[in-house]
Design a protein around this motif. Structure first.
Motif, PDB file in Angstrom:
ATOM      1  N   LYS A 233       0.919  -1.353   0.158  1.00 27.68           N
ATOM      2  CA  LYS A 233      -0.119  -0.080  -0.074  1.00 27.68           C
ATOM      3  C   LYS A 233       0.950   1.322  -0.014  1.00 27.68           C
ATOM      4  O   LYS A 233       0.544   2.086  -0.750  1.00 27.68           O
ATOM      5  N   ASN A 234       1.767   1.288   0.949  1.00 24.96           N
ATOM      6  CA  ASN A 234       2.762   2.462   1.114  1.00 24.96           C
ATOM      7  C   ASN A 234       3.907   2.178   0.205  1.00 24.96           C
ATOM      8  O   ASN A 234       5.097   2.840   0.385  1.00 24.96           O
ATOM      9  N   ASP A 237       8.029   2.340   1.131  1.00 22.52           N
ATOM     10  CA  ASP A 237       8.193   2.734   2.401  1.00 22.52           C
ATOM     11  C   ASP A 237       7.385   1.605   3.385  1.00 22.52           C
ATOM     12  O   ASP A 237       7.556   1.749   4.553  1.00 22.52           O
ATOM     13  N   GLY A 238       6.711   0.836   2.664  1.00 20.45           N
ATOM     14  CA  GLY A 238       5.809  -0.336   3.342  1.00 20.45           C
ATOM     15  C   GLY A 238       6.891  -1.565   3.647  1.00 20.45           C
ATOM     16  O   GLY A 238       6.283  -2.380   4.427  1.00 20.45           O
ATOM     17  N   ASP A 356       2.641  -0.517   9.682  1.00 17.26           N
ATOM     18  CA  ASP A 356       2.928   0.387   8.374  1.00 17.26           C
ATOM     19  C   ASP A 356       1.636   1.359   8.478  1.00 17.26           C
ATOM     20  O   ASP A 356       1.006   1.565   7.292  1.00 17.26           O
ATOM     21  N   THR A 357       1.422   2.178   9.417  1.00 19.46           N
ATOM     22  CA  THR A 357       0.392   3.283   9.454  1.00 19.46           C
ATOM     23  C   THR A 357       1.071   4.554  10.150  1.00 19.46           C
ATOM     24  O   THR A 357       2.183   4.262  10.971  1.00 19.46           O
TER      25      THR A 357
END
Length: 390
Positions: A233-234, A237-238, A356-357
């Motif tokens: 999703k990111n 960066d994920g 990852d948020t």
């Protein structure tokens, strides 16, 4: 008197401009505009799928009401659609759906396919903090019996490992879908393999050593491979190390050795979750439906709290697991897992890295504290008060 005349002229000019705007609209079929919009978006595949899901009812409304091109839309037709949806959906769902439709219509305005009035016509409900907190998470009291039943009756099966990793890692379903065999690290040989992979992937020596220093076995390490059919999703960066407990690693390893199908996907990769059908990589939609089924109270012989007969219940039919009021989506498991981590003392910053948020999302949306549990966990701080001088 002249001022009144000026006001009238200004009003007429605005009306003429509005009429001219309508006359200049480019007739564009709704689905054609939607496809163009998706093509220009730089979003993860999971986000694109959510946009398709949210805008689909609007496109179906257009079909049902004979709106062949977007220039036929008026504020009235938009309000009719809005009223129809408001009768069926919760406030948070409306916020998500109408917000995405508004973005789509703004793009259509840029295409000169709709007027600005049409864009403004859809009212996106504002949410309070309480609205944003989704209380339909899968609570620990339901997750634990499910895991116990899976370990007892379906040990090291695909659905066992899928549910286990969702609960223990807080990962999104897309993250687990993207995992390859080589993303699972359980012994020192795997650690050295990671060293080579990172170096070959262009990471600097310092970055490699930093990752290895933080990587205490066992763990999984999801990677963003957008050019090979899967992405996080990111995006890059994920990518992060997600530690797992020894007993979780043992179950995953048993699944790999006994129950995993030895197949490759269309990209020549070796997925962790495999199937003999299709591309070889288990589809996210299949994963999602399994979770719906596994969270049904009757799946392991429990009584139905909705007075339904499992033999005839629609939710027990293939592909209809979400029809059960008690079933939960993978995202609800993620929400429940994050709350469970917090209830067990995980700091927000560490949990945000694992999940990852953002920390704000952990506090405001995902973290739904069980008041009694969290209060009991804080009790040990009382001793600190007694240790201070009065």
């Amino acid at each position: 008197m002249s001022d009144d005349g000026d006001d009238v002229r200004d009003m007429l000019e605005e009306i003429r401009e509005a009429v001219d705007d309508d006359a200049d609209l480019e007739p564009t079929p709704p689905r054609e505009a939607f496809d163009l919009w998706l093509q220009q978006l730089d979003r993860a595949e999971s986000t694109i799928e959510s946009y398709q899901y949210r805008v689909r009812p609007f496109l179906e409304f257009c079909d049902a009401n004979g709106i062949e091109t977007l220039d036929q839309l008026t504020t009235r037709t938009v309000k009719e659609f809005e009223a129809e949806r408001r009768g069926d959906l919760q406030k948070q769902t409306l916020n998500n759906q109408f917000g995405t439709i508004r973005q789509f219509l703004e793009y259509c305005h840029d295409l000169e396919a709709v007027t600005e009035d049409v864009v403004r016509a859809i009212n996106v409900p504002e949410l309070t903090k309480e609205d944003r907190v989704n209380t339909e998470k899968l609570i620990a009291e339901r997750a634990k019996p499910t895991l116990e039943n899976l370990e007892k009756y379906r040990y090291a099966s695909r659905d066992h490992v899928l549910f286990l990793l969702l609960w223990r890692t807080t990962a999104r379903i897309g993250t687990l879908h993207s995992l390859d065999l080589k993303d699972v690290y359980v012994d020192e040989e795997d650690r050295e393999r990671l060293r080579v992979e990172l170096a070959e992937g262009g990471h600097s020596p310092d970055a490699v050593e930093q990752i290895l220093e933080e990587a205490e076995l066992p763990f999984i390490f999801p990677r963003n491979r957008a050019d090979q059919g899967t992405n996080l999703k990111n995006r890059d960066d994920g990518e992060r190390v997600i530690n797992i407990a020894d007993h979780v690693a043992e179950i995953v390893q048993d699944y790999i050795e006994v129950n995993r199908y030895e197949v490759t996907d269309d990209e020549g990769r070796h997925p962790l979750f495999t199937t003999r059908k299709g591309s070889g990589r288990l589809a996210r939609s299949t994963m999602r439906n399994w979770i719906y089924i596994l969270t049904q109270p009757c799946e392991f012989g429990g009584e139905c709290p909705h007075d339904r007969d499992p033999e005839t219940c629609e939710a027990r039919e293939h592909g209809k697991g979400s029809k059960c009021p008690s079933s939960r989506s993978p995202h609800k498991i993620r929400t429940g897992s994050i709350t469970w981590h917090r209830d067990n003392g995980w700091p927000v910053a560490d949990l945000a890295d694992k999940a990852d948020t953002g920390e704000d999302l952990i506090k405001g949306v995902y973290d739904q504290p069980e008041a009694l549990v969290r209060g009991a966990a804080r009790r040990h701080h009382l001793d600190k008060l007694d240790d201070t001088d009065e």
